[in-house]
Enzyme design. Structure first.
Site, PDB file in Angstrom:
ATOM      1  N   SER A   1       1.649  -2.363  -4.471  1.00 34.86           N
ATOM      2  CA  SER A   1       1.120  -2.324  -5.839  1.00 34.86           C
ATOM      3  C   SER A   1      -0.212  -3.059  -5.951  1.00 34.86           C
ATOM      4  O   SER A   1      -1.226  -2.468  -6.313  1.00 34.86           O
ATOM      5  CB  SER A   1       2.109  -2.957  -6.829  1.00 34.86           C
TER       6      SER A   1
ATOM      7  N   LYS B   1       6.913   0.371  -7.224  1.00 34.02           N
ATOM      8  CA  LYS B   1       6.463   1.657  -7.781  1.00 34.02           C
ATOM      9  C   LYS B   1       6.391   1.597  -9.314  1.00 34.02           C
ATOM     10  O   LYS B   1       5.515   2.216  -9.920  1.00 34.02           O
ATOM     11  CB  LYS B   1       7.374   2.795  -7.317  1.00 34.02           C
TER      12      LYS B   1
ATOM     13  N   SER C   1       7.887  11.707   6.267  1.00 35.01           N
ATOM     14  CA  SER C   1       6.753  10.995   6.866  1.00 35.01           C
ATOM     15  C   SER C   1       7.281   9.871   7.735  1.00 35.01           C
ATOM     16  O   SER C   1       8.480   9.583   7.747  1.00 35.01           O
ATOM     17  CB  SER C   1       5.891  10.405   5.759  1.00 35.01           C
TER      18      SER C   1
HETATM   19  P1  NAD Z   1       2.819   7.409   5.767  1.00 38.82           P
HETATM   20  O1  NAD Z   1       3.524   6.645   6.813  1.00 38.82           O
HETATM   21  O2  NAD Z   1       2.037   8.613   6.159  1.00 38.82           O
HETATM   22  O3  NAD Z   1       1.828   6.481   4.937  1.00 38.82           O
HETATM   23  C1  NAD Z   1       1.974   5.109   4.725  1.00 38.82           C
HETATM   24  C2  NAD Z   1       0.746   4.450   5.331  1.00 38.82           C
HETATM   25  O4  NAD Z   1       0.610   3.124   4.846  1.00 38.82           O
HETATM   26  C3  NAD Z   1       0.799   4.357   6.850  1.00 38.82           C
HETATM   27  O5  NAD Z   1      -0.323   5.042   7.393  1.00 38.82           O
HETATM   28  C4  NAD Z   1       0.697   2.859   7.110  1.00 38.82           C
HETATM   29  O6  NAD Z   1      -0.053   2.585   8.267  1.00 38.82           O
HETATM   30  C5  NAD Z   1      -0.032   2.400   5.857  1.00 38.82           C
HETATM   31  N1  NAD Z   1       0.071   0.972   5.543  1.00 38.82           N
HETATM   32  C6  NAD Z   1       1.184   0.205   5.442  1.00 38.82           C
HETATM   33  N2  NAD Z   1       0.849  -1.057   5.137  1.00 38.82           N
HETATM   34  C7  NAD Z   1      -0.514  -1.091   5.028  1.00 38.82           C
HETATM   35  C8  NAD Z   1      -1.467  -2.114   4.742  1.00 38.82           C
HETATM   36  N3  NAD Z   1      -1.077  -3.364   4.507  1.00 38.82           N
HETATM   37  N4  NAD Z   1      -2.776  -1.794   4.710  1.00 38.82           N
HETATM   38  C9  NAD Z   1      -3.176  -0.532   4.956  1.00 38.82           C
HETATM   39  N5  NAD Z   1      -2.334   0.480   5.238  1.00 38.82           N
HETATM   40  C10 NAD Z   1      -1.013   0.202   5.273  1.00 38.82           C
HETATM   41  O7  NAD Z   1       3.946   7.781   4.696  1.00 38.82           O
HETATM   42  P2  NAD Z   1       3.950   8.520   3.288  1.00 38.82           P
HETATM   43  O8  NAD Z   1       5.393   8.698   2.978  1.00 38.82           O
HETATM   44  O9  NAD Z   1       3.064   9.690   3.286  1.00 38.82           O
HETATM   45  O10 NAD Z   1       3.385   7.421   2.275  1.00 38.82           O
HETATM   46  C11 NAD Z   1       2.200   7.556   1.517  1.00 38.82           C
HETATM   47  C12 NAD Z   1       2.480   7.221   0.053  1.00 38.82           C
HETATM   48  O11 NAD Z   1       3.342   8.216  -0.501  1.00 38.82           O
HETATM   49  C13 NAD Z   1       3.190   5.877  -0.153  1.00 38.82           C
HETATM   50  O12 NAD Z   1       2.677   5.245  -1.306  1.00 38.82           O
HETATM   51  C14 NAD Z   1       4.620   6.313  -0.398  1.00 38.82           C
HETATM   52  O13 NAD Z   1       5.367   5.342  -1.127  1.00 38.82           O
HETATM   53  C15 NAD Z   1       4.375   7.566  -1.200  1.00 38.82           C
HETATM   54  N6  NAD Z   1       5.541   8.455  -1.354  1.00 38.82           N
HETATM   55  C16 NAD Z   1       6.202   8.951  -0.261  1.00 38.82           C
HETATM   56  C17 NAD Z   1       7.302   9.787  -0.431  1.00 38.82           C
HETATM   57  C18 NAD Z   1       8.037  10.354   0.770  1.00 38.82           C
HETATM   58  O14 NAD Z   1       9.132  10.896   0.626  1.00 38.82           O
HETATM   59  N7  NAD Z   1       7.480  10.278   1.972  1.00 38.82           N
HETATM   60  C19 NAD Z   1       7.721  10.138  -1.716  1.00 38.82           C
HETATM   61  C20 NAD Z   1       7.020   9.621  -2.814  1.00 38.82           C
HETATM   62  C21 NAD Z   1       5.940   8.791  -2.621  1.00 38.82           C
END
Ligand code: NAD
Length: 286
Positions: A147, A190, A222
């Site tokens: 956040s 979130k 992911s």
């Molecule tokens: P993802 O693993 O592709 O992305 C998460 C990324 O965050 C990774 O690349 C990781 O290296 C990076 N990260 C973590 N800590 C970090 C930091 N301190 N500084 C910089 N980068 C950092 O996975 P995703 O699921 O595509 O996630 C992307 C967004 O989508 C997130 O906010 C996640 O909560 C959201 N989201 C995902 C889903 C799902 O089902 N996958 C659903 C709703 C929302």
């Protein structure tokens, strides 16, 4: 002229950040990425070796160009905030200028300005623990990485965002409804992100004419989601219960981000946009 996008949170080709990069590139944007420091080396090596070439294909057959990849750790705002153990860590010592403030300064030096800012990152060390068993440290770490990282990114990038610019983050329905298994304070993180989207939309809109929205995305397999452990169950649940009974593709979220970043969405700000096959409107499972 083409728009320039900075997308924070891409370290591979199977998350939402990558899909958003593809959709923005297909729409003609120049792509800059922010990659988590510990994941940077393997990401850049894989990129160089062509490991992502299949996923780089754009609708016109060309490959997405990534103009520059910046090392980033979004839990640190400036070098003074970095503790000694991280500074000494081999994976961090190999890169420089990866705090949020420094990355924004480097992007300014390299390119002058951006039009689109995307936050596609989250981290909750205790995500597999129920909230009742979450430590203060774990809870605050989730909020910091998931956040405040967004507040910080927008704060440091907004001075170099062109008027009419657009900022997007990714959220999850667990912010507003109970999703057992999404623990460790990630649901709280979130909820903060969604509330901040409204306040930041007001402040960024009035002061900089920048729009701020968040996409509430359905489940995607992911890397981050696999770490939570319940992703297959959530995908099955959605297939079973959502109005649209199909698996959600990352591309559908990417395309929504491209829309939100475009002038087609010029009156949309402060909103939570659901891209989840409609699952959020169901009251009961069927
Ligand atoms: P993802 O693993 O592709 O992305 C998460 C990324 O965050 C990774 O690349 C990781 O290296 C990076 N990260 C973590 N800590 C970090 C930091 N301190 N500084 C910089 N980068 C950092 O996975 P995703 O699921 O595509 O996630 C992307 C967004 O989508 C997130 O906010 C996640 O909560 C959201 N989201 C995902 C889903 C799902 O089902 N996958 C659903 C709703 C929302």
């Amino acid at each position: 002229k083409g728009k320039r996008a900075f997308i924070a949170g891409v370290a591979g080709d199977n998350g939402y950040g990558w899909a958003i990069a593809i959709s923005l590139a297909a729409a003609g944007a120049e792509i800059l990425l922010g990659t988590w420091v510990p994941a940077l080396n393997i990401f850049e090596t894989s990129l160089r070796r062509g490991k992502f070439d299949e996923s780089r294909v754009l609708p016109d057959g060309s490959l997405m160009e990534i103009t520059k990849v910046y090392a980033l750790d979004a839990v640190f705002d400036s070098p003074e905030d970095v503790p000694e153990d991280i500074k000494a860590n081999k994976r961090y010592a190999g890169s420089s200028n990866w705090t949020v403030k420094e990355v924004a300064e480097c992007v300014k030096q390299d390119f002058g300005s951006i039009d689109i800012l995307v936050h596609s990152l989250a981290n909750g060390p205790e995500v597999t623990k129920p909230l009742l068993e979450t430590s203060r440290k774990g809870y605050l770490a989730a909020i910091s990485a998931s956040s405040y990282s967004y507040v910080s990114l927008l704060k440091h990038f907004i001075p170099i965002m062109n008027p009419g610019g657009s900022s997007i983050s990714l959220t999850y329905i667990a912010a507003e409804k109970i999703i057992p298994g999404y623990g460790g304070g990630m649901s709280s993180a979130k909820a903060a992100l969604e509330s901040d989207t409204r306040v930041l939309a007001f402040e960024a809109g009035r002061k900089h004419n920048v729009r701020v929205n968040t996409i509430s995305a359905g489940p995607l397999r992911s890397r981050a989601a696999k770490a939570i452990g319940f992703i297959d169950m959530m995908i099955d649940y959605s297939l079973q219960n959502a109005p649209l009974q199909k698996e959600l593709s990352a591309e559908e979220v990417g395309n929504t981000a491209a829309f939100l970043a475009s002038p087609l969405a010029s009156a949309i700000t402060g909103s939570v946009i659901y891209v989840d096959n409609g699952l959020n409107v169901m009251g009961v499972g069927v």
